[in-house]
Structures are given as structure tokens and as C-alpha cells.
Design a protein around this motif. Structure first.
Motif, PDB file in Angstrom:
ATOM      1  N   GLU A   1       0.818  -1.205   0.000  1.00 42.35           N
ATOM      2  CA  GLU A   1       0.000   0.000   0.000  1.00 42.35           C
ATOM      3  C   GLU A   1       0.857   1.263   0.000  1.00 42.35           C
ATOM      4  O   GLU A   1       0.468   2.278  -0.586  1.00 42.35           O
ATOM      5  CB  GLU A   1      -0.949  -0.022   1.193  1.00 42.35           C
ATOM      6  CG  GLU A   1      -2.027  -1.101   1.050  1.00 42.35           C
ATOM      7  CD  GLU A   1      -3.009  -1.138   2.197  1.00 42.35           C
ATOM      8  OE1 GLU A   1      -2.723  -0.501   3.241  1.00 42.35           O
ATOM      9  OE2 GLU A   1      -4.067  -1.788   2.044  1.00 42.35           O
ATOM     10  N   SER A   2       2.031   1.207   0.598  1.00 40.45           N
ATOM     11  CA  SER A   2       2.949   2.347   0.556  1.00 40.45           C
ATOM     12  C   SER A   2       3.422   2.611  -0.866  1.00 40.45           C
ATOM     13  O   SER A   2       3.517   3.771  -1.300  1.00 40.45           O
ATOM     14  CB  SER A   2       4.154   2.091   1.464  1.00 40.45           C
ATOM     15  OG  SER A   2       3.774   2.055   2.813  1.00 40.45           O
ATOM     16  N   ALA A   3       3.697   1.535  -1.599  1.00 39.00           N
ATOM     17  CA  ALA A   3       4.116   1.682  -2.990  1.00 39.00           C
ATOM     18  C   ALA A   3       2.996   2.302  -3.827  1.00 39.00           C
ATOM     19  O   ALA A   3       3.249   3.138  -4.707  1.00 39.00           O
ATOM     20  CB  ALA A   3       4.525   0.331  -3.560  1.00 39.00           C
ATOM     21  N   LEU A   4       1.761   1.905  -3.566  1.00 45.29           N
ATOM     22  CA  LEU A   4       0.629   2.512  -4.280  1.00 45.29           C
ATOM     23  C   LEU A   4       0.537   4.000  -3.963  1.00 45.29           C
ATOM     24  O   LEU A   4       0.331   4.829  -4.866  1.00 45.29           O
ATOM     25  CB  LEU A   4      -0.681   1.825  -3.888  1.00 45.29           C
ATOM     26  CG  LEU A   4      -0.864   0.353  -4.264  1.00 45.29           C
ATOM     27  CD1 LEU A   4      -2.219  -0.144  -3.770  1.00 45.29           C
ATOM     28  CD2 LEU A   4      -0.739   0.134  -5.760  1.00 45.29           C
ATOM     29  N   ALA A   5       0.675   4.354  -2.691  1.00 46.89           N
ATOM     30  CA  ALA A   5       0.561   5.753  -2.279  1.00 46.89           C
ATOM     31  C   ALA A   5       1.634   6.620  -2.927  1.00 46.89           C
ATOM     32  O   ALA A   5       1.387   7.787  -3.262  1.00 46.89           O
ATOM     33  CB  ALA A   5       0.645   5.849  -0.754  1.00 46.89           C
ATOM     34  N   GLU A   6       2.798   6.048  -3.117  1.00 42.65           N
ATOM     35  CA  GLU A   6       3.897   6.799  -3.735  1.00 42.65           C
ATOM     36  C   GLU A   6       3.676   7.035  -5.220  1.00 42.65           C
ATOM     37  O   GLU A   6       4.371   7.852  -5.830  1.00 42.65           O
ATOM     38  CB  GLU A   6       5.207   6.040  -3.527  1.00 42.65           C
ATOM     39  CG  GLU A   6       5.668   6.016  -2.076  1.00 42.65           C
ATOM     40  CD  GLU A   6       6.831   5.061  -1.865  1.00 42.65           C
ATOM     41  OE1 GLU A   6       7.308   4.459  -2.864  1.00 42.65           O
ATOM     42  OE2 GLU A   6       7.252   4.902  -0.703  1.00 42.65           O
ATOM     43  N   ASN A   7       2.709   6.325  -5.797  1.00 44.50           N
ATOM     44  CA  ASN A   7       2.469   6.432  -7.244  1.00 44.50           C
ATOM     45  C   ASN A   7       1.011   6.797  -7.539  1.00 44.50           C
ATOM     46  O   ASN A   7       0.400   6.283  -8.476  1.00 44.50           O
ATOM     47  CB  ASN A   7       2.835   5.111  -7.925  1.00 44.50           C
ATOM     48  CG  ASN A   7       4.328   4.849  -7.891  1.00 44.50           C
ATOM     49  OD1 ASN A   7       5.098   5.485  -8.593  1.00 44.50           O
ATOM     50  ND2 ASN A   7       4.736   3.911  -7.041  1.00 44.50           N
ATOM     51  N   ASP A   8       0.481   7.712  -6.724  1.00 40.04           N
ATOM     52  CA  ASP A   8      -0.869   8.248  -6.934  1.00 40.04           C
ATOM     53  C   ASP A   8      -1.939   7.168  -6.967  1.00 40.04           C
ATOM     54  O   ASP A   8      -2.934   7.287  -7.695  1.00 40.04           O
ATOM     55  CB  ASP A   8      -0.927   9.081  -8.224  1.00 40.04           C
ATOM     56  CG  ASP A   8      -0.004  10.293  -8.185  1.00 40.04           C
ATOM     57  OD1 ASP A   8       0.085  10.927  -7.110  1.00 40.04           O
ATOM     58  OD2 ASP A   8       0.639  10.591  -9.208  1.00 40.04           O
ATOM     59  N   GLY A   9      -1.730   6.104  -6.192  1.00 38.25           N
ATOM     60  CA  GLY A   9      -2.735   5.061  -6.103  1.00 38.25           C
ATOM     61  C   GLY A   9      -2.663   4.013  -7.186  1.00 38.25           C
ATOM     62  O   GLY A   9      -3.588   3.202  -7.320  1.00 38.25           O
ATOM     63  N   TYR A  10      -1.574   3.979  -7.941  1.00 34.31           N
ATOM     64  CA  TYR A  10      -1.413   3.003  -9.019  1.00 34.31           C
ATOM     65  C   TYR A  10      -0.261   2.055  -8.723  1.00 34.31           C
ATOM     66  O   TYR A  10       0.712   2.410  -8.052  1.00 34.31           O
ATOM     67  CB  TYR A  10      -1.147   3.708 -10.357  1.00 34.31           C
ATOM     68  CG  TYR A  10      -2.369   4.352 -10.940  1.00 34.31           C
ATOM     69  CD1 TYR A  10      -3.219   3.651 -11.788  1.00 34.31           C
ATOM     70  CD2 TYR A  10      -2.690   5.672 -10.626  1.00 34.31           C
ATOM     71  CE1 TYR A  10      -4.352   4.236 -12.326  1.00 34.31           C
ATOM     72  CE2 TYR A  10      -3.825   6.276 -11.155  1.00 34.31           C
ATOM     73  CZ  TYR A  10      -4.650   5.551 -12.004  1.00 34.31           C
ATOM     74  OH  TYR A  10      -5.780   6.135 -12.520  1.00 34.31           O
ATOM     75  N   TRP A  11      -0.395   0.844  -9.270  1.00 34.27           N
ATOM     76  CA  TRP A  11       0.661  -0.162  -9.219  1.00 34.27           C
ATOM     77  C   TRP A  11       1.444  -0.024 -10.520  1.00 34.27           C
ATOM     78  O   TRP A  11       0.920  -0.266 -11.607  1.00 34.27           O
ATOM     79  CB  TRP A  11       0.033  -1.545  -9.086  1.00 34.27           C
ATOM     80  CG  TRP A  11       0.992  -2.671  -8.844  1.00 34.27           C
ATOM     81  CD1 TRP A  11       2.299  -2.605  -8.505  1.00 34.27           C
ATOM     82  CD2 TRP A  11       0.675  -4.068  -8.916  1.00 34.27           C
ATOM     83  NE1 TRP A  11       2.831  -3.858  -8.357  1.00 34.27           N
ATOM     84  CE2 TRP A  11       1.854  -4.772  -8.602  1.00 34.27           C
ATOM     85  CE3 TRP A  11      -0.492  -4.775  -9.209  1.00 34.27           C
ATOM     86  CZ2 TRP A  11       1.898  -6.161  -8.594  1.00 34.27           C
ATOM     87  CZ3 TRP A  11      -0.451  -6.147  -9.191  1.00 34.27           C
ATOM     88  CH2 TRP A  11       0.734  -6.837  -8.886  1.00 34.27           C
ATOM     89  N   ILE A  12       2.692   0.392 -10.394  1.00 32.55           N
ATOM     90  CA  ILE A  12       3.494   0.725 -11.561  1.00 32.55           C
ATOM     91  C   ILE A  12       4.019  -0.539 -12.245  1.00 32.55           C
ATOM     92  O   ILE A  12       4.470  -1.476 -11.582  1.00 32.55           O
ATOM     93  CB  ILE A  12       4.672   1.635 -11.149  1.00 32.55           C
ATOM     94  CG1 ILE A  12       4.125   2.937 -10.564  1.00 32.55           C
ATOM     95  CG2 ILE A  12       5.583   1.929 -12.336  1.00 32.55           C
ATOM     96  CD1 ILE A  12       3.212   3.705 -11.488  1.00 32.55           C
ATOM     97  N   PRO A  13       3.972  -0.583 -13.602  1.00 26.20           N
ATOM     98  CA  PRO A  13       4.456  -1.773 -14.322  1.00 26.20           C
ATOM     99  C   PRO A  13       5.945  -2.038 -14.080  1.00 26.20           C
ATOM    100  O   PRO A  13       6.709  -1.133 -13.745  1.00 26.20           O
ATOM    101  CB  PRO A  13       4.208  -1.414 -15.791  1.00 26.20           C
ATOM    102  CG  PRO A  13       3.149  -0.366 -15.772  1.00 26.20           C
ATOM    103  CD  PRO A  13       3.387   0.419 -14.508  1.00 26.20           C
ATOM    104  N   LEU A  14       6.326  -3.287 -14.292  1.00 21.88           N
ATOM    105  CA  LEU A  14       7.731  -3.655 -14.224  1.00 21.88           C
ATOM    106  C   LEU A  14       8.510  -3.001 -15.357  1.00 21.88           C
ATOM    107  O   LEU A  14       7.963  -2.693 -16.420  1.00 21.88           O
ATOM    108  CB  LEU A  14       7.880  -5.177 -14.329  1.00 21.88           C
ATOM    109  CG  LEU A  14       7.230  -6.039 -13.248  1.00 21.88           C
ATOM    110  CD1 LEU A  14       7.524  -7.508 -13.520  1.00 21.88           C
ATOM    111  CD2 LEU A  14       7.683  -5.642 -11.866  1.00 21.88           C
ATOM    112  N   THR A  15       9.793  -2.829 -15.126  1.00 19.98           N
ATOM    113  CA  THR A  15      10.685  -2.356 -16.177  1.00 19.98           C
ATOM    114  C   THR A  15      11.297  -3.556 -16.888  1.00 19.98           C
ATOM    115  O   THR A  15      11.256  -4.686 -16.388  1.00 19.98           O
ATOM    116  CB  THR A  15      11.796  -1.482 -15.583  1.00 19.98           C
ATOM    117  OG1 THR A  15      12.553  -2.276 -14.652  1.00 19.98           O
ATOM    118  CG2 THR A  15      11.211  -0.282 -14.863  1.00 19.98           C
TER     119      THR A  15
END
Length: 233
Positions: free
Chosen positions: A120-134
Motif C-alpha cells: 500500500e505504501s508503494a501505491l501511495a507513492e504512485n498516486d494510487g497506481y501499481w506501476i508496471p515492471l521495467t
């Protein structure tokens, strides 16, 4: 004719199933890849967990099919498992492709390997989105450079609410006719919750010697498994 409703995991849309769908259609069946709300060409639509369940059920309703195989990859096993309950006798089989499975009252985030708070911290850091893998994060998954480039180019941020809202089940997944496809390069053993479900005589395990994205790395083999597992199911 069986109707295969194909649902991708996080970050992906219907486009991810193109190669598998072509094989299924060549075999004489219907193949209907689904883009879930908030992703790919539907990225502007708001989405929560139950939105995704509704997306899948709505596609089955749209098709009017009576012989349906629901296929869920990775994240989408959670909404697919719930949708499988809701389509009743139209369900021929549900196939979980190296996926999470729903647990009533739980979410994907609550079962995250690093803990719910970390996810949930990772989501919060990205405006509520789960960022794709690189691209480098796809290494060791049996993918060519071109396949990795295709995934990265098509991926979109995944709406976080779909991963934090709880699943809603009315019965036991163990009672559904199901196959679990385990991709061995992403771990040799199913997760404990899946292992428990596989004790049911209605569940079967199939292993693939490939990575977590077999619709790209082994589309023909995956299509063959879908056909074999649902023939006479």
C-alpha cells in the motif's frame, strides 16, 4: 463451441492474449480476450475489485454463451475466481494461469509477500497506481528481448483499488471445476492456498516449464493446455 474468456494480469489488456486467442480460434472455438476497467484502452475508467468482477461477468452475458471457460492470469485470478461463481451453470471450467486466487474478505495486497503495508505504501507513492515492471525485471522468465519490449510498451499503470478491496465469495473455490497452471520459472511450487485447493477432486494441476507470462513465451503450448483441460471437462 467453447467460449474462452481470457483475462490478463496486472498492467495488461486484451492485446496480451492475441497469440493464444489465434490458436484457440484455429481449433474451432471462440476466444474473447477482455480488457479490464482502468487498463489499456480502458485506462480512463475508474475501477475497484468488484468493477473487474463485473467486467468479466458482463462479457459472459454479452456473449450469451452457455459453455464458458474463464481464464485468469496472475492478478486477474482474483476477479476471475469470483466471476466463476457468478455465472453458474454456464461455467465449463476456470483456469488459473500462474495466478493469485481469491479468498473471501481478503485482497491481493493483504497476501502480498512483503506485507500489506509495503504494498500500500508503494501505491501511495504512485498516486494510487501499481506501476508496471521495467524491462530488466522480466529477466529469467523465458522471454525474448522482443517479447519483453512488447509487454513494456503495452503495459499501463494498474488501478490500486482493485488490489486492496476484498474479494467476495459465496462458496468454496474448491467446489469449482478448475485447473491451475504453474509456471515453474516463477517458482516450482504453488502457493499454500493453491496447494490446499488442489486437494479437491475438482481441481487439477498442470506445470509449464516457462516463466510467469506464458501467453507471450509459450502461446501455442498454453493454448494446447486450455484445449486439453477443457475437452470433456
Amino acid at each position: 463451441m467453447t467460449a474462452f474468456v481470457l483475462v490478463s494480469g496486472a498492467w495488461l489488456g486484451a492485446w496480451a492474449w492475441e497469440d493464444v486467442a489465434a490458436e484457440l480460434r484455429e481449433a474451432g472455438h471462440g476466444a474473447y480476450p477482455v480488457t479490464l476497467s482502468g487498463l489499456a484502452e480502458k485506462r480512463d475508467l475508474p475501477a475497484g475489485q468488484q468493477t473487474h468482477v463485473a467486467d468479466i461477468v458482463a462479457e459472459v452475458e454479452r456473449l450469451g454463451a452457455e459453455d464458458v471457460v474463464l481464464v485468469g492470469h496472475s492478478y486477474s485470478g482474483i476477479p476471475v475466481g469470483q466471476a466463476a461463481e457468478r455465472i453458474g451453470d454456464r461455467l465449463r471450467r476456470v483456469v488459473f494461469v500462474d495466478s493469485a486466487v481469491p479468498e473471501h474478505g481478503a485482497s491481493m495486497a493483504s497476501a502480498w509477500w512483503q506485507g500489506q503495508s509495503a504494498f500500500e505504501s508503494a501505491l501511495a507513492e504512485n498516486d494510487g497506481y501499481w506501476i508496471p515492471l521495467t524491462a530488466p525485471e522480466f529477466a529469467g522468465q523465458d522471454l525474448t528481448d522482443d517479447q519483453i519490449a512488447r509487454i513494456v510498451a503495452g503495459a499501463t499503470p494498474h488501478p490500486g483499488a482493485t488490489t486492496t478491496e476484498p474479494a467476495v465469495l459465496t462458496g468454496s473455490l474448491a467446489d469449482l471445476p478448475a485447473t491451475y497452471v504453474k509456471c515453474l520459472m516463477d517458482g516450482e511450487e504453488p502457493s499454500p492456498d493453491v496447494a490446499e485447493l488442489l486437494k479437491s477432486d475438482r481441481w487439477r494441476l498442470v506445470e509449464m516449464d516457462t516463466g510467469h507470462w506464458p501467453m507471450f513465451s509459450r502461446p501455442r503450448e498454453l493454448a494446447g493446455i486450455l484445449l486439453t483441460e477443457t475437452a470433456g471437462a
